[in-house]
Design an enzyme around this catalytic site. Structure first.
Site, short mmCIF file in Angstrom:
data_model
loop_
_atom_site.label_atom_id
_atom_site.label_comp_id
_atom_site.label_asym_id
_atom_site.label_seq_id
_atom_site.Cartn_x
_atom_site.Cartn_y
_atom_site.Cartn_z
N ASN A 111 0.97 -1.44 0.04
CA ASN A 111 -0.05 -0.07 0.22
C ASN A 111 0.93 1.14 0.09
OD1 ASN A 111 -1.99 -1.78 0.19
ND2 ASN A 111 -2.73 -1.40 2.25
N THR A 156 -12.91 39.08 -31.65
CA THR A 156 -13.55 39.03 -30.64
C THR A 156 -15.22 38.27 -31.26
OG1 THR A 156 -15.03 40.97 -30.59
CG2 THR A 156 -12.93 40.93 -29.08
N HIS A 157 -15.40 37.34 -30.79
CA HIS A 157 -16.78 36.66 -31.08
C HIS A 157 -16.35 36.18 -32.62
CE1 HIS A 157 -19.15 38.85 -28.43
NE2 HIS A 157 -18.41 39.82 -28.60
N SER A 278 -5.41 12.96 -48.26
CA SER A 278 -6.59 12.15 -48.24
C SER A 278 -6.34 11.01 -49.30
CB SER A 278 -7.56 13.43 -48.84
OG SER A 278 -8.80 12.53 -49.53
N LYS A 284 -6.08 17.40 -51.38
CA LYS A 284 -5.91 17.66 -49.95
C LYS A 284 -4.66 17.78 -49.14
CE LYS A 284 -9.60 17.45 -47.59
NZ LYS A 284 -10.11 18.65 -46.83
N ASN A 286 -3.93 18.21 -45.19
CA ASN A 286 -4.87 18.29 -43.81
C ASN A 286 -4.30 18.62 -42.86
OD1 ASN A 286 -7.18 17.79 -45.47
ND2 ASN A 286 -7.01 15.55 -44.89
N GLU A 291 -5.29 19.00 -35.60
CA GLU A 291 -6.45 18.15 -35.12
C GLU A 291 -6.56 17.28 -34.07
OE1 GLU A 291 -8.99 17.95 -39.00
OE2 GLU A 291 -7.17 17.31 -39.62
N TYR A 318 -6.38 2.41 2.41
CA TYR A 318 -6.28 1.89 0.98
C TYR A 318 -7.36 0.91 0.89
CZ TYR A 318 -4.71 -0.61 -2.86
OH TYR A 318 -4.50 -1.10 -4.20
N1 ARG Z 1 -1.58 -3.24 -7.38
C1 ARG Z 1 -2.11 -2.43 -6.22
C2 ARG Z 1 -2.57 -1.09 -6.64
O1 ARG Z 1 -2.13 -0.51 -7.79
C3 ARG Z 1 -0.84 -2.38 -5.27
C4 ARG Z 1 -1.42 -2.28 -3.77
C5 ARG Z 1 -1.94 -3.35 -3.57
N2 ARG Z 1 -2.08 -3.68 -2.24
C6 ARG Z 1 -2.77 -4.50 -1.77
N3 ARG Z 1 -3.25 -4.81 -0.50
N4 ARG Z 1 -3.29 -5.50 -2.64
O2 ARG Z 1 -2.88 -0.16 -5.87
#
Ligand code: ARG
Length: 467
Positions: A111, A156-157, A278, A284, A286, A291, A318
């Site tokens: 985590n 403008t506009h 094109s 053409k 482009n 774009e 988490y």
């Molecule tokens: N792959 C997980 C993520 O991107 C990583 C952390 C996972 N943690 C867990 N307790 N499963 O968040």
């Protein structure tokens, strides 16, 4: 199938579809460098703090170096049984150096590890983005400097309004990109915080030294709350917001380049190398590059919405939902970097059609304000002057002529305040140069703006490492 590091409390192997559904290895594998860099710093810290021995730390760091080289060679399995990049690296490490590799994960969790990887990654992306923004700004400033003196109709506009210097119009974009750079720099400050050490959510019982790890990885701060550290994604949302504003700016420029390339405007020609043809219409040419620049802004906005929706109402700390933050962030980063890279190369490919722009600059009675200002100079209140000139314009429309075709007699039939000195007011360069208020289009002001931007660029060049 690989044995999972967390297999201990499970009696059955993971269902294959579950494995596929939950795996992130196919997109988080791109974090391998950051993941290993973070692990090396973490391992050094574990050694320094006596949580593992120096010999163990050296073994692990050596092994991680080998895994890094392997992965750099592209030897990276994306099989869902790898689950994610953290597990893939750890499994390789243990295969190489044996059980001692299992000590690396002491005092951390995936985590906080994923947050570390993403912070390292986004810092890099922001640095890259700022370097490219700098190149883009340089392009605008140098083009503005070269085009000094070219006049175009300001709009403008989307209607002809008043004549302006092309350089002034270009420098408006420099202002936007300057602010975009400031937003990126600001976002960097908040991304620049070490989360590692927060472990699963509550911190760790081991006597770690987070300041040490922060120094090793160049973080200027250490997290102040472990629960926040593993659940915060603000820095990613912030990056995507700044990116969204940036690509919105690019889309405005792109739109103008597309319009200016039409035969109706005919203000510019983009070189063949930056246009496409094109398959059916042989004539053409482009403007596909602008774009697509305009079009790609859509996905960046979508990614921002995805990140906000992902984190909305998500309880602390988490949650696995957060794994879904990667793809939008990666996509935004890829889009912004490739767009900026091409934008910096596009500017020199544009030829401005000076004569056409100058001709168009007086079309549509753009000097009408000059006449009104002239009358104000003679003492007429602006509202009255506005009305008188409005009638002159109407007269011109009826007679199919321009303001500059009006003789003094014509003008005097609308107001006796007109005298021979009015001719100086019906001059396009004079009209431009009279707008000398701060930030105005007068040559003196635009030159000032160019000089100021050049100073800013020079000091940014010193601040940002070259890429
Ligand atoms: N792959 C997980 C993520 O991107 C990583 C952390 C996972 N943690 C867990 N307790 N499963 O968040």
């Amino acid at each position: 199938m690989n044995e999972k590091p967390w297999q201990g409390r499970f009696e059955q192997p993971t269902n294959r579809q579950v494995e596929e559904y939950t795996a992130s290895i196919h997109f988080d594998s791109r974090l391998f460098r950051y993941d290993i860099e973070g692990s090396i710093a973490h391992c050094r810290m574990l050694g320094e703090c006596g949580i593992i021995t120096h010999e163990e730390a050296a073994l692990i760091i050596g092994g991680l170096g080998e895994v890094l080289r392997e992965m750099e060679r592209g030897d990276l399995s994306l099989d869902p049984s790898e689950e994610d990049i953290h597990m893939a690296v750890e499994r390789r490490l243990i295969q190489k150096i044996g059980e001692v590799g299992g000590k690396l994960h002491t005092a951390r969790s995936r985590n906080d590890q994923i947050c570390l990887d993403m912070r390292l990654y986004i810092r890099d992306v922001i640095r890259h983005c700022r370097a490219l923004l700098l190149a883009v700004r340089k392009g605008f400033v140098e083009t503005a400097s070269c085009c000094m003196g070219m006049v175009m109709p300001g709009f403008t506009h989307l209607q002809h309004a008043q004549p302006v210097l092309l350089s002034h119009h270009l420098m408006a974009y420099d202002e936007m990109f300057r602010r975009d750079d400031e937003r990126m720099a600001d976002c960097f400050r908040r991304a620049d915080v070490l989360p590692l050490g927060s472990a699963a959510l509550a911190g760790t019982t081991f006597p770690i030294d987070m300041e040490y790890t922060a120094r090793a990885l160049g973080f200027s701060q250490v997290t102040r709350n472990s629960i926040d550290a593993v659940s915060d994604r603000d820095y990613l949302i912030e990056f995507n917001s700044a990116a969204a504003i940036l690509v919105m700016h690019v889309s405005r420029l792109a739109e103008e380049l597309i319009l200016w390339s039409t035969s109706e405007f005919a203000f510019i020609e983009i070189s063949d190398a930056f246009c496409t043809g094109s398959s059916i219409m042989p004539q053409k040419k482009n403007p596909d590059v602008p774009e697509l620049m305009r079009g790609k802004s859509a996905r960046v906005f979508g990614n921002l919405m995805a990140l906000l929706s992902l984190t909305k109402a998500l309880p602390l700390a988490y949650n696995r939902d957060l794994q879904e933050d990667k793809e939008p962030v990666f996509d935004t980063a890829d889009t912004v970097l490739s767009t900026l890279r091409l934008l910096s190369r596009l500017l020199p490919e544009i030829r401005f059609k000076e004569e056409r722009m100058r001709r168009m600059a007086v079309e549509g009675f753009t000097l009408a304000t000059e006449l009104a200002d002239y009358l104000v100079g003679k003492g007429l209140p602006f509202r009255k002057a506005h009305h008188v000139v409005g009638q002159i314009v109407q007269h011109c429309i009826h007679h199919g002529k321009g303001l500059e075709d009006c003789g003094l007699d014509d003008l005097r039939s609308f107001s006796k305040l007109f005298e021979s000195d009015v001719s100086a007011f019906l001059n396009i360069n004079a009209a431009v140069n009279r707008r000398s208020s701060p930030g105005g289009t007068a040559s003196s002001r635009v030159e000032e703006a160019i000089a100021r931007a050049r100073d800013e660029i020079r000091s940014l060049e010193r601040e940002l490492p070259a890429r």
